[in-house]
Design a protein around this motif. Structure first.
Motif, PDB file in Angstrom:
ATOM      1  N   PHE A  11      57.570  41.352  19.220  1.00 26.65           N
ATOM      2  CA  PHE A  11      56.568  42.242  18.637  1.00 26.65           C
ATOM      3  C   PHE A  11      55.536  41.521  17.773  1.00 26.65           C
ATOM      4  O   PHE A  11      54.400  41.979  17.659  1.00 26.65           O
ATOM      5  N   TRP A  43      51.729  43.118  18.007  1.00 26.54           N
ATOM      6  CA  TRP A  43      51.545  44.485  17.545  1.00 26.54           C
ATOM      7  C   TRP A  43      51.452  44.558  16.025  1.00 26.54           C
ATOM      8  O   TRP A  43      50.818  45.443  15.485  1.00 26.54           O
ATOM      9  N   HIS A  83      59.081  50.321   7.771  1.00 32.06           N
ATOM     10  CA  HIS A  83      57.984  51.015   8.446  1.00 32.06           C
ATOM     11  C   HIS A  83      57.538  52.267   7.696  1.00 32.06           C
ATOM     12  O   HIS A  83      56.337  52.511   7.572  1.00 32.06           O
ATOM     13  N   GLN A 111      53.761  48.735  10.626  1.00 31.30           N
ATOM     14  CA  GLN A 111      54.196  49.752  11.576  1.00 31.30           C
ATOM     15  C   GLN A 111      54.592  49.033  12.857  1.00 31.30           C
ATOM     16  O   GLN A 111      54.274  47.857  13.037  1.00 31.30           O
ATOM     17  N   ILE A 112      55.258  49.757  13.744  1.00 32.98           N
ATOM     18  CA  ILE A 112      55.631  49.123  15.012  1.00 32.98           C
ATOM     19  C   ILE A 112      54.363  48.712  15.754  1.00 32.98           C
ATOM     20  O   ILE A 112      54.231  47.595  16.231  1.00 32.98           O
ATOM     21  N   ARG A 113      53.453  49.666  15.843  1.00 30.76           N
ATOM     22  CA  ARG A 113      52.187  49.428  16.527  1.00 30.76           C
ATOM     23  C   ARG A 113      51.143  50.314  15.869  1.00 30.76           C
ATOM     24  O   ARG A 113      51.453  51.417  15.422  1.00 30.76           O
ATOM     25  N   LEU A 134      52.415  57.591  16.252  1.00 30.27           N
ATOM     26  CA  LEU A 134      53.542  56.663  16.136  1.00 30.27           C
ATOM     27  C   LEU A 134      54.879  57.291  16.504  1.00 30.27           C
ATOM     28  O   LEU A 134      55.869  56.582  16.610  1.00 30.27           O
ATOM     29  N   TYR A 148      56.971  55.709  19.363  1.00 31.74           N
ATOM     30  CA  TYR A 148      57.423  54.364  19.013  1.00 31.74           C
ATOM     31  C   TYR A 148      58.549  54.419  17.977  1.00 31.74           C
ATOM     32  O   TYR A 148      59.552  53.722  18.107  1.00 31.74           O
ATOM     33  N   ASP A 149      58.338  55.231  16.935  1.00 35.72           N
ATOM     34  CA  ASP A 149      59.359  55.352  15.890  1.00 35.72           C
ATOM     35  C   ASP A 149      60.662  55.921  16.448  1.00 35.72           C
ATOM     36  O   ASP A 149      61.752  55.463  16.099  1.00 35.72           O
ATOM     37  N   TRP A 168      62.416  53.235  18.574  1.00 34.08           N
ATOM     38  CA  TRP A 168      62.885  52.163  17.690  1.00 34.08           C
ATOM     39  C   TRP A 168      64.165  52.574  16.969  1.00 34.08           C
ATOM     40  O   TRP A 168      65.152  51.844  16.969  1.00 34.08           O
TER      41      TRP A 168
END
Length: 162
Positions: free
Chosen positions: A37, A43, A111, A118-120, A125, A128-129, A132
């Motif tokens: 990542f 990201w 996060h 953040q992840i991306r 989000l 993604y959250d 994850w």
């Protein structure tokens, strides 16, 4: 029961199997996070609330942490093997527990609570959250399952040997 050089029975090292795996699991998941990542996908950085240069430096510290955890876990693994006290199922359970615990910590604390990255960086989000943190829960459940099965098997062996 075979004893190690210090005279301790392998059963006395049961928690060390889990902790060695846990530390290795933390190192493995942090290395994977940093490599995939941070470097390949780019990201985010470990710390995104500053300049890109600071973000890259923070990634370096994060990478160093991942290697310290990995090497520490492997030293503990080697010590358990030397003492003939390695219980692979407990160790693998610890690996999954460590990976899941760090993944969940990262997803919730870093996060969402601390907001250091953040992840991306996209508009929504949630997906993604969810993935994850769901992956973290799956790792934790798998690790706990292995540890509990290993404990049950070892208690059955002790009971049968009496």
């Amino acid at each position: 029961m075979k004893k190690d050089q210090s005279g301790a029975a392998p059963l006395e090292y049961s928690p060390q199997n889990i902790w060695a795996g846990f530390l290795f699991g933390v190192g493995l998941i942090t290395f994977t996070d940093e490599f995939v990542f941070h470097q390949l996908l780019q990201w985010h950085h470990f710390y995104d609330n500053s300049t890109t240069k600071i973000g890259i430096v923070s990634d370096g510290f994060f990478h160093a942490f991942s290697w310290f955890a990995t090497i520490g876990g492997l030293f503990m693994f080697a010590d358990l093997r030397r003492r003939h006290a390695l219980r692979r199922k407990k160790w693998w359970g610890g690996v999954l527990l460590g990976a899941g615990a760090f993944q969940l910590y990262d997803g919730i604390v870093q996060h969402k609570l601390m907001r250091i990255h953040q992840i991306r960086y996209v508009d929504s989000l949630f997906g993604y959250d969810f993935v994850w943190n769901a992956a973290a829960v799956v790792l934790l459940i798998g690790g706990a399952s292995l540890v509990f099965r290993a404990r049950k098997e070892s208690s059955e062996k002790r009971r049968d040997s009496r």
